[in-house]
Motif scaffolding. Structure first.
Motif, PDB file in Angstrom:
ATOM      1  N   LEU A 221      25.253 -22.600  25.053  1.00 30.70           N
ATOM      2  CA  LEU A 221      25.504 -22.649  26.495  1.00 30.70           C
ATOM      3  C   LEU A 221      24.490 -23.547  27.181  1.00 30.70           C
ATOM      4  N   ARG A 246      30.108 -25.385  18.856  1.00 35.26           N
ATOM      5  CA  ARG A 246      30.814 -25.215  20.121  1.00 35.26           C
ATOM      6  C   ARG A 246      29.823 -25.126  21.281  1.00 35.26           C
ATOM      7  N   VAL A 248      29.564 -24.498  25.613  1.00 38.40           N
ATOM      8  CA  VAL A 248      30.147 -24.117  26.893  1.00 38.40           C
ATOM      9  C   VAL A 248      29.228 -24.640  27.994  1.00 38.40           C
ATOM     10  N   THR A 268      33.572 -27.101  26.108  1.00 39.23           N
ATOM     11  CA  THR A 268      34.362 -26.499  27.185  1.00 39.23           C
ATOM     12  C   THR A 268      33.568 -26.563  28.477  1.00 39.23           C
ATOM     13  N   LEU A 270      33.452 -25.415  32.251  1.00 42.06           N
ATOM     14  CA  LEU A 270      34.028 -24.394  33.109  1.00 42.06           C
ATOM     15  C   LEU A 270      33.806 -24.666  34.593  1.00 42.06           C
ATOM     16  N   TYR A 281      28.187 -15.134  29.913  1.00 40.98           N
ATOM     17  CA  TYR A 281      28.058 -16.186  28.901  1.00 40.98           C
ATOM     18  C   TYR A 281      26.622 -16.297  28.400  1.00 40.98           C
TER      19      TYR A 281
END
Length: 403
Positions: A221, A246, A248, A268, A270, A281
């Motif tokens: 994150l 991955r 975010v 991703t 957001l 998160y």
């Protein structure tokens, strides 16, 4: 830094300190520096507020105890609400027009001009410096580059303005009786810019509102305002080069388009998310990634409070938060050395091989930055400054240490 004796009670008795004025650069949003003001008001609830402009959201004014600031003439200039920063050349003049002569104690919360208020010899001025004016001092060239002002007549006008701001900023440092820095990193900047020492009192972080999470999921994150110095597109580019990892991304701002353009399928974005979503998160992330050279780094502390390790650029105030150690009883994250894709990729791969970060250790580390600790240390510095109107900002030895 000089050690500070912590005061047992808050300064809620006006007889102890007389009349108190609290000066902040500007009130436009509830961000890191406003959270500092909120806690100072917890210490000095009777303080009167002053600010260049006050466009603070009414829905959040409870953070200021419901107070409205006495403002400068800039408050009433055209388009001030949306473009008050355009009036930067007028701000030194504006801040000097506040008549604070009836106050015994003046506290400034400054990252621009607030520390330049005028005070007399029988008044005590304590300045909490979030940073000397970044774009006028060591970050001038970065600011000019990001603003496209490296060449031409506009560039020379901007350089002349920043030169004037430096002269004014340095001169007004003489009116401060005690400097407080929000990190040792900023303390060194204060010494470079003003020739004064500063006691370090780390900003308040409401770590109690974050719950420890011991189960982390398989994503990384990053979350911040998408402005150039945060380097969010750089983090996105690095993870796009690691398709098995991955990422975010939470936040919005001018760099959102650049971040979107750099994002591969494993990233991703957001955009803006409410606080409860961000915290969720942050608790579940495998690690929090941070690529900015910050004065402190409140979001890093918040991630640690969730039990989440941090992968961060090893420069600035974050070095005073994250503990990069081979000892699993102490380690709360790791650093990378450069703002580059290769450096971030290398750090993530090293993180994957580490496998030794303990959520409880990260949480314990974050508890060094509580709001209660801030209030007590801040009050301790003010008390020392008031005793005989001494100048604890210039101790005999140069020691960068928390109060």
């Amino acid at each position: 830094m000089a050690n500070v004796t912590l005061a047992p009670t808050l300064a809620n008795d006006t007889r102890r300190f007389g009349r108190v004025a609290l000066v902040h650069d500007w009130f436009t949003a509830y961000a890191g520096s406003e959270k500092v003001v909120e806690q100072i008001l917890q210490v000095f609830p009777h303080a009167d507020l002053y600010s260049v402009v006050d466009f603070f959201p009414e829905s959040q004014r409870s953070a200021l105890g419901g107070k409205h600031a006495t403002t400068s003439f800039i408050q009433h200039l055209p388009r001030a609400r949306r473009a008050f920063r355009n009036y930067l050349p007028l701000m030194p003049l504006a801040i000097e027009q506040f008549d604070l002569s009836s106050y015994d104690l003046v506290i400034s919360s400054s990252h621009a001009v607030a520390k330049g208020v005028l005070t007399g010899p029988d008044q005590v001025h304590v300045s909490y410096v979030h940073s000397p004016i970044r774009y006028a001092w060591d970050l001038q060239h970065q600011y000019l580059s990001e603003a496209g002002l490296e060449r031409g007549i506009k560039s020379w006008i901007a350089r002349a303005l920043l030169h004037y701001m430096r002269i004014w900023d340095q001169r007004t440092a003489n009116g401060v009786d005690a400097f407080i820095a929000n990190s040792a990193f900023v303390g060194r900047r204060i010494r470079k810019a003003y020739g004064s020492e500063a006691v370090v009192v780390y900003p308040p972080v409401d770590v109690e509102r974050f719950e420890l999470c011991t189960q982390h999921e398989d994503f990384y994150l990053t979350a911040s305002r998408m402005v150039p110095y945060k380097r969010v597109p750089l983090i996105v580019e690095a993870f796009s080069a690691m398709p098995s990892r991955r990422l975010v991304v939470i936040g919005e701002g001018p760099d959102l388009a650049r971040a979107s353009a750099a994002a591969a399928g494993n990233v991703t974005l957001l955009g803006y998310q409410p606080d409860e979503v961000l915290v969720d998160y942050m608790q579940r992330a495998r690690a929090f990634v941070f690529a900015a050279e910050e004065d402190f780094g409140i979001s890093v502390v918040e991630a640690q409070a969730c039990g989440t390790p941090v992968i961060a650029l090893g420069r600035g105030g974050v070095r005073e938060i994250v503990i990069d150690s081979p000892d699993p009883e102490r380690s709360t994250g790791l650093f990378f050395g450069e703002q580059s894709v290769a450096s971030i990729v290398d750090a993530v791969e090293r993180f994957e091989q580490h496998q030794a970060f303990r959520p409880d250790v990260c949480r314990r580390n974050a508890m060094r930055f509580t709001t209660d600790r801030f209030r007590r240390e801040f009050l301790g510095v003010v008390e020392r400054a008031m005793e005989g109107n001494e100048a604890p900002s210039k101790p005999p030895a140069r020691r960068w240490r928390s109060a």
